[in-house]
Write an enzyme that holds these catalytic residues in place. Sequence first.
Site, mmCIF file in Angstrom:
data_model
loop_
_atom_site.group_PDB
_atom_site.id
_atom_site.type_symbol
_atom_site.label_atom_id
_atom_site.label_comp_id
_atom_site.label_asym_id
_atom_site.label_seq_id
_atom_site.Cartn_x
_atom_site.Cartn_y
_atom_site.Cartn_z
ATOM 1 N N TYR A 120 28.877 144.260 86.839
ATOM 2 C CA TYR A 120 29.979 143.634 86.116
ATOM 3 C C TYR A 120 29.829 142.123 86.215
ATOM 4 C CZ TYR A 120 34.734 141.750 85.677
ATOM 5 O OH TYR A 120 35.834 140.989 85.356
ATOM 6 N N LYS A 216 40.335 149.122 82.135
ATOM 7 C CA LYS A 216 39.423 149.915 81.321
ATOM 8 C C LYS A 216 39.926 151.349 81.177
ATOM 9 C CE LYS A 216 36.777 146.197 81.384
ATOM 10 N NZ LYS A 216 37.297 145.354 82.467
#
Length: 395
Positions: A120, A216
């Site tokens: 990420y 998410k």
Amino acid sequence: MESRRVYPSCMTQHASQHPEFLAPDTVVVAGGRPDRTHDAPVNPPVVLSSTFVGQGEVYEGDRAYGRYANPSWDPFEETLGQLEGSELPALVFASGLAAVSAALSLVPSGGVVVMPRHSYQGSLALSQDLADRGALTVRPVDIADTEAVKAALEGADALWLESPTNPMLEIAEMGVLAAAAHDAGALVIADNTFSTPLGQRPMNSGVDVVVHSVTKYLAGHSDVVLGAVVTSDPALRTRLLSYRSLRGAIAGPFEVWLALRGLRTLALRIERSQATAMELARKLQEHPRVEAVRYPGLPGDPGHERAAAQMDGFGSIIAITVRGGAEAADAVVEALQLWTPATSLGGVESLIERRRRHANEPASVPEHLLRLSVGIENAADLWADLDRALQKVQD
């Protein structure tokens, strides 16, 4: 794949009275419900209060003030903790990056973190910022190369796992690496955002701390920014709670309520998006305008065997490289009509972006790589839009 069963250790009283184990797709619906009393609400309420009534001494566990606790956090934290296999509630944070920051705070000052070179973007940027200030040292590794990771663990204080990685979708040998890290005296932290606890439960493989970007899949509707951390270790949880309270990295009660509402449909959304992702990946690998496809569900993918052994499903993210380089990849994105060109992932809508458009994306990510976050739209419509855009670039 066979559904796992999890014990309802953190559920409300009426649910925990059931002697049988509950499947995760039941827990996402049944977890965190109010007690079943006459005229009680089915859903937990939103509590909008900055402070709480208190008299006399303040004791551990008192809510006291809104920076320490909020009743609106509890149902979500309890349910996520249970889904990840912990008897302790999760801790919700203001963002995924706030959760990452809290997890990295467990590394001692000047310590060494072994981290995937593909991760990420926020995790990479934050760890580099800490390294630049002398707070820690980062050892980047190819997380799919088990032996190289083991070698990098010598003298390390923490191992950061991400599997599948963002955006290259590499698969780590999670249990083997967690054991090697513990043998080296290192803490093991895993970002489980891509898979969610319905896809894998890292603590079952020996991971100490699990991080989520709740923004998410867990919330699932691209309308909140939240993060969470889960651990089964009471001492680690106390340190993480202290970090959240002292730094004010707290979530709004309404945002957490929205995340819990999104969590209720997690199993259905993942079932649909994973099935569509598999269908699209198979078609994309046959498309003449596509150079390569990365998706763990494909038998020819480098991470397929590991993913099949340690995951319950292959996820809803696909990475492709387009023939013609970055210019062609950008043209594909611009030609799409149904897919939305945007960053982030895990929502009900399908998103696509060329990852190297971000200046701080690692140079090892190909310039012409597109990351596809598959949503819940009709699979045929998604494919028609992709095929049309790819063919248009060809013309």
